[in-house]
Enzyme design. Structure first.
Site, PDB file in Angstrom:
ATOM      1  N   LYS A 135       0.836  -1.216   0.000  1.00 23.26           N
ATOM      2  CA  LYS A 135       0.000   0.000   0.000  1.00 23.26           C
ATOM      3  C   LYS A 135       0.864   1.257   0.000  1.00 23.26           C
ATOM      4  O   LYS A 135       0.667   2.172  -0.796  1.00 23.26           O
ATOM      5  CB  LYS A 135      -0.921   0.029   1.247  1.00 23.26           C
ATOM      6  CG  LYS A 135      -1.810  -1.190   1.388  1.00 23.26           C
ATOM      7  CD  LYS A 135      -2.692  -1.110   2.609  1.00 23.26           C
ATOM      8  CE  LYS A 135      -1.953  -1.127   3.940  1.00 23.26           C
ATOM      9  NZ  LYS A 135      -1.221  -2.376   4.227  1.00 23.26           N
TER      10      LYS A 135
ATOM     11  N   ARG B 112      11.320  -1.572  11.047  1.00 25.70           N
ATOM     12  CA  ARG B 112      10.250  -1.172  11.969  1.00 25.70           C
ATOM     13  C   ARG B 112      10.118  -2.180  13.106  1.00 25.70           C
ATOM     14  O   ARG B 112      10.171  -3.378  12.869  1.00 25.70           O
ATOM     15  CB  ARG B 112       8.913  -1.087  11.203  1.00 25.70           C
ATOM     16  CG  ARG B 112       8.692   0.272  10.590  1.00 25.70           C
ATOM     17  CD  ARG B 112       7.504   0.341   9.693  1.00 25.70           C
ATOM     18  NE  ARG B 112       6.287  -0.318  10.148  1.00 25.70           N
ATOM     19  CZ  ARG B 112       5.150  -0.327   9.456  1.00 25.70           C
ATOM     20  NH1 ARG B 112       5.083   0.297   8.292  1.00 25.70           N
ATOM     21  NH2 ARG B 112       4.088  -0.938   9.906  1.00 25.70           N
TER      22      ARG B 112
ATOM     23  N   ARG C 108      12.013  -5.657   4.823  1.00 23.77           N
ATOM     24  CA  ARG C 108      11.718  -4.231   4.575  1.00 23.77           C
ATOM     25  C   ARG C 108      12.639  -3.326   5.396  1.00 23.77           C
ATOM     26  O   ARG C 108      12.888  -3.563   6.573  1.00 23.77           O
ATOM     27  CB  ARG C 108      10.266  -3.935   4.974  1.00 23.77           C
ATOM     28  CG  ARG C 108       9.978  -2.441   5.035  1.00 23.77           C
ATOM     29  CD  ARG C 108       8.527  -2.120   5.060  1.00 23.77           C
ATOM     30  NE  ARG C 108       7.843  -2.553   6.262  1.00 23.77           N
ATOM     31  CZ  ARG C 108       6.543  -2.390   6.459  1.00 23.77           C
ATOM     32  NH1 ARG C 108       5.794  -1.821   5.541  1.00 23.77           N
ATOM     33  NH2 ARG C 108       5.979  -2.803   7.565  1.00 23.77           N
TER      34      ARG C 108
ATOM     35  N   ARG D  67      -9.680   1.120   8.491  1.00 29.78           N
ATOM     36  CA  ARG D  67      -9.262  -0.245   8.823  1.00 29.78           C
ATOM     37  C   ARG D  67     -10.323  -1.001   9.602  1.00 29.78           C
ATOM     38  O   ARG D  67     -10.095  -2.150   9.965  1.00 29.78           O
ATOM     39  CB  ARG D  67      -8.019  -0.150   9.717  1.00 29.78           C
ATOM     40  CG  ARG D  67      -6.750  -0.479   9.031  1.00 29.78           C
ATOM     41  CD  ARG D  67      -5.663  -0.140  10.010  1.00 29.78           C
ATOM     42  NE  ARG D  67      -4.568  -1.017   9.891  1.00 29.78           N
ATOM     43  CZ  ARG D  67      -3.401  -0.647   9.366  1.00 29.78           C
ATOM     44  NH1 ARG D  67      -3.230   0.551   8.903  1.00 29.78           N
ATOM     45  NH2 ARG D  67      -2.423  -1.495   9.321  1.00 29.78           N
TER      46      ARG D  67
ATOM     47  N   ARG E   5      -0.527  -8.826  13.427  1.00 26.63           N
ATOM     48  CA  ARG E   5      -1.071  -7.809  12.497  1.00 26.63           C
ATOM     49  C   ARG E   5      -1.888  -8.477  11.390  1.00 26.63           C
ATOM     50  O   ARG E   5      -2.919  -7.962  10.977  1.00 26.63           O
ATOM     51  CB  ARG E   5       0.075  -6.987  11.890  1.00 26.63           C
ATOM     52  CG  ARG E   5       0.666  -5.980  12.881  1.00 26.63           C
ATOM     53  CD  ARG E   5       2.026  -5.454  12.435  1.00 26.63           C
ATOM     54  NE  ARG E   5       2.010  -4.791  11.156  1.00 26.63           N
ATOM     55  CZ  ARG E   5       3.087  -4.617  10.394  1.00 26.63           C
ATOM     56  NH1 ARG E   5       4.275  -5.043  10.818  1.00 26.63           N
ATOM     57  NH2 ARG E   5       2.996  -3.993   9.254  1.00 26.63           N
TER      58      ARG E   5
END
Ligand code: AP5
Length: 219
Positions: free
Chosen positions: A13, A157, A124, A85, A168
């Protein structure tokens, strides 16, 4: 252009929203990035949000809705990333945009398998100042550990740890996936295969936007 980027953690996203932002000169509003800025500055909102984010849980709806209303003030074109969300957030956004007479153009849903999402999040790296995202497998920076634009240090992160990622993904299935049917019923949903390489996903997203644009202009 008023778009929502929907999809599970790691679907891309943020990556796609950043590309669209620079191509279409639109505002990219990532609720995750806004929250992380609040966490960094240790604002009251940030302290409250951190306890939820660290566990991979959603920040309460009332906090998020007030924050987004504030961020959207005076904006006419935007790409929403990570919001809404929950059904409550979607209803609140619908009511706000109706009040402002700013209808949504489309909701782009990026779909990917769970094993791919876990792999993407573990590789990431992010520029904490700008939110620009890299991936050591699919989208590496020119110099390892450094941002291509400002040369700043990239970080991983804290919520990309494997146990938090699992939570998540569960939270997404339980609380966010119902938005797919919600926006489908409203004729706004466009599904895009997010397993393809980044540039192909971008091409598919742009094709969706052009279809919507053609419909708006009666083509
Ligand atoms: P948030 O920051 O929004 O995280 P998220 O939704 O879990 O999404 P991610 O940022 O992890 O993934 P992404 O889909 O943007 O993927 P990306 O482009 O980075 O939210 C964090 C937390 O904040 C939440 O858990 C919650 O606590 C809180 N929060 C935020 N919004 C909230 C809300 N509305 N309500 C309540 N709480 C909220 O890509 C991932 C990686 O894959 C990158 O390395 C990228 O380079 C790579 N990649 C991307 N596309 C491809 C591709 N096509 N092929 C190969 N690699 C790719």
């Amino acid at each position: 252009m008023r778009l929502i980027m929907l999809g599970p953690p790691g679907a891309g996203k943020g990556t796609q929203a950043e590309i669209l932002r620079s191509r279409f000169d639109a505002v990219h509003l990532s609720t995750g990035d806004v929250l992380r800025r609040h966490v960094d500055t240790q604002s009251e909102l940030g302290r409250k949000a951190k306890t939820f984010m660290d566990k991979g849980e959603l920040v309460p709806d009332d906090v998020i809705i007030a924050m987004v209303e504030d961020e959207l003030k005076g904006r006419k074109d935007f790409i929403l990333d990570g919001f809404p969300r929950t059904l409550a957030q979607a209803d609140a956004l619908g009511a706000l945009l109706e009040r402002l007479a700013l209808p949504l153009d489309a909701v782009i849903c990026l779909a990917a398998r769970q094993d791919v999402l876990v792999e993407r999040l573990s590789s990431r790296w992010v520029n904490p100042r700008t939110g620009r995202t890299y991936n050591t497998q699919s989208n590496p920076p020119k110099v390892a550990g450094r941002d291509d634009d400002d040369g700043g240090e990239l970080i991983q992160r804290p919520d990309d740890r494997s146990e938090t990622v699992r939570r998540r993904l569960e939270v997404y299935d339980a609380q966010t996936a119902p938005l797919i049917a919600y926006y489908e019923q409203r004729g706004l949903l466009r599904q895009v295969d997010a397993l393809a390489p980044i540039d192909q996903v971008t091409a598919a997203v742009i094709a969706c936007i052009q279809t919507v644009g053609a419909g708006k202009h009666g083509a």
